[in-house]
Design a protein around this motif. Sequence first.
Motif: not given
Length: 649
Positions: A351-352, A389, A391, A485, A487
């Motif tokens: 994700n990043y 970034e 959640h 992070e 996915k």
Amino acid sequence: MNFRQFAIKNVRGNWHQYVAYFLSSVFSVMIFFIYAAFIFHPDVINGHIYMGKGVRTGMMFCEYIIVIFSFFFILYSMSAFLKSRKKEFGLLSLFGMTRGQMRKMVLYESIATSVLAIGAGIALGALFLKLFLMALSEILDLADPIRFLIPGKALLLTAAGFFVLFLIITLFTLFQVGRSQIIDLLKASKKPKSPPLASIWLVLLSVLCLGVGYYMAYTMTLMNAIVYMLPVVGLVVVGTFFLFTQASIIVFRWLQRRKGIYYKQTNLMTIAQLVFKMKDNARILFTVSVMSAVILTASGTFYVFFLASKEQQMDMLPQSISFYEKGLNTHEVIDPDKVRSILKEDKVELNYEVKLVGAEAKLPASGRSAKTTSALIVSEDDYNKYGQELHRGRPILEVDPGHAVYIIPYKEVTSPLTEIGKPLPVKVEGNSSDLTITVDKQVSGGAIAYPRGTATELLVLDNAQYEELIQAVPDDMKTVVYGFEMKNWTAQGDTAAKIEKLVPEDKQNQFDNRVSLYLATKQSMGLTLFIGLFISVLFFIASGSMIYFKLFTELDEDREQFRSLNRIGMTLGEIRRTVTMQIAIIFFVPCVVGIVHTMFAMKALGNLLSTSAMQYSLVVVGIYIVMQSLYFFAARRSYLNRIIQSFTR
């Protein structure tokens, strides 16, 4: 017909009273046997099952709970049976049965019921044991399911243990049999009841105790939990006791004075009977309401921990893989390129990615025993970039030159951990220049993994001042935080484990693997929820059974009253409506009180965990209401059948 046959025939004749007691006993035996079968399983004893030792310890603890619970529950059940059969004992005494023969009859009845309950419980336990072991294997994530096996020790312990338990309780209760005079036994249900009395002062004490208890639970925090916990429980228990013994009578007396309500349809009969029933049943209803609160709070707590663990760990470890190193490009923990290579090899998308350079600093502490605290200085842009970034994105910070925002990872902590609003001397590691910073505010929730053992908080500066400061710190004194992070990170256990294997043993404290932590926590909490579920169901059945027993101790009296009312014109429909209302109030009032207690307990739990526990607890409450409703309809049907049958005789 010999004496044993007479006793067994008596059991069949009183089966409507025995059924709830019998089924509850069967369930207790079944759960005990299933847990014992796991405890004595050879693979568990020999250590061939992962986490088997810990699970075995938990189940042994549950076994003690089941035995203690069964003792008091069966003791209460036996006492309830004897009270409901006073008239029967009186008739038997009148026909010449001696006190010894009466006790012998009760002993035979109890042994017959006990043997049936033990046999049925073990049979059902053996039937569901395979399913239990399969579910446990799934929770423990075992490669091979636990093999089905019925250990002889579990069989012997369950059969012998419960038989001795039933026998001890029977012998204990036999002293109540035959002690009253015949005339007292025959007229037990016809003794006039004194009008119920209540003290307004005790009602006010109930309201005060519940109000203070609820307020303390609502405002409970991590800081005051130890001080508040016991007083909250004590106040709520005392308030609940007087709520049923005193306030319920006041409420029904008030309803009797409201003529528009009292004289409407069958309300007169319903309310008049409930005044006496609530007085007689107050202690039982108090016990059931407390048990309901315990059941719901325990189940809700297990459920909250099970479901909220993921959110808590994502807040605690913002990236699924993270580590920090001292010095730029040292890579003593692990080379980030190797991490990227493994991710690419396993086809895991990101994700990043995080790479944040900071400097460790010391500043004055507040509210701690130590005079100073450590923090990692980071830039405003870096914090805002990585914070968005997450959640649950962090609020955008705007920091003025010469000022800072203090970031702590602990949502539970609300008091300042450093001085707020005044200039503070800050000592930056590797920088000989003095620095003075004014901390404007403290914010909970970091954007990166915190370097353990060094700086456990962040100090966010404006970009210009940060750049000036970081340039003055030598490269080997800078702290670099890396984060990845992934996915669908919960399914990447193998990849995370592969990365962790590359970290040297002496650098493990600088590496965090959220995936393995989450999977271990989920497994542990799932196991706790799974084991605790059976105990909660056991207590639920007991609480419903206590009301069921109490109803049937008053059956003869209610049957005579409704038969007389039927003769003077009360229809069967009105009788059904009256009985349904009375049973519903007795079943659901303690249920509602228990739910209210639970809501405040869940609020306190939410405060301690810094999460909303209400939404999870509502699921548990909904299931409880459904189960209680099913129990109510079953009890209502059985009770009404016994009442209506008397009209046709």
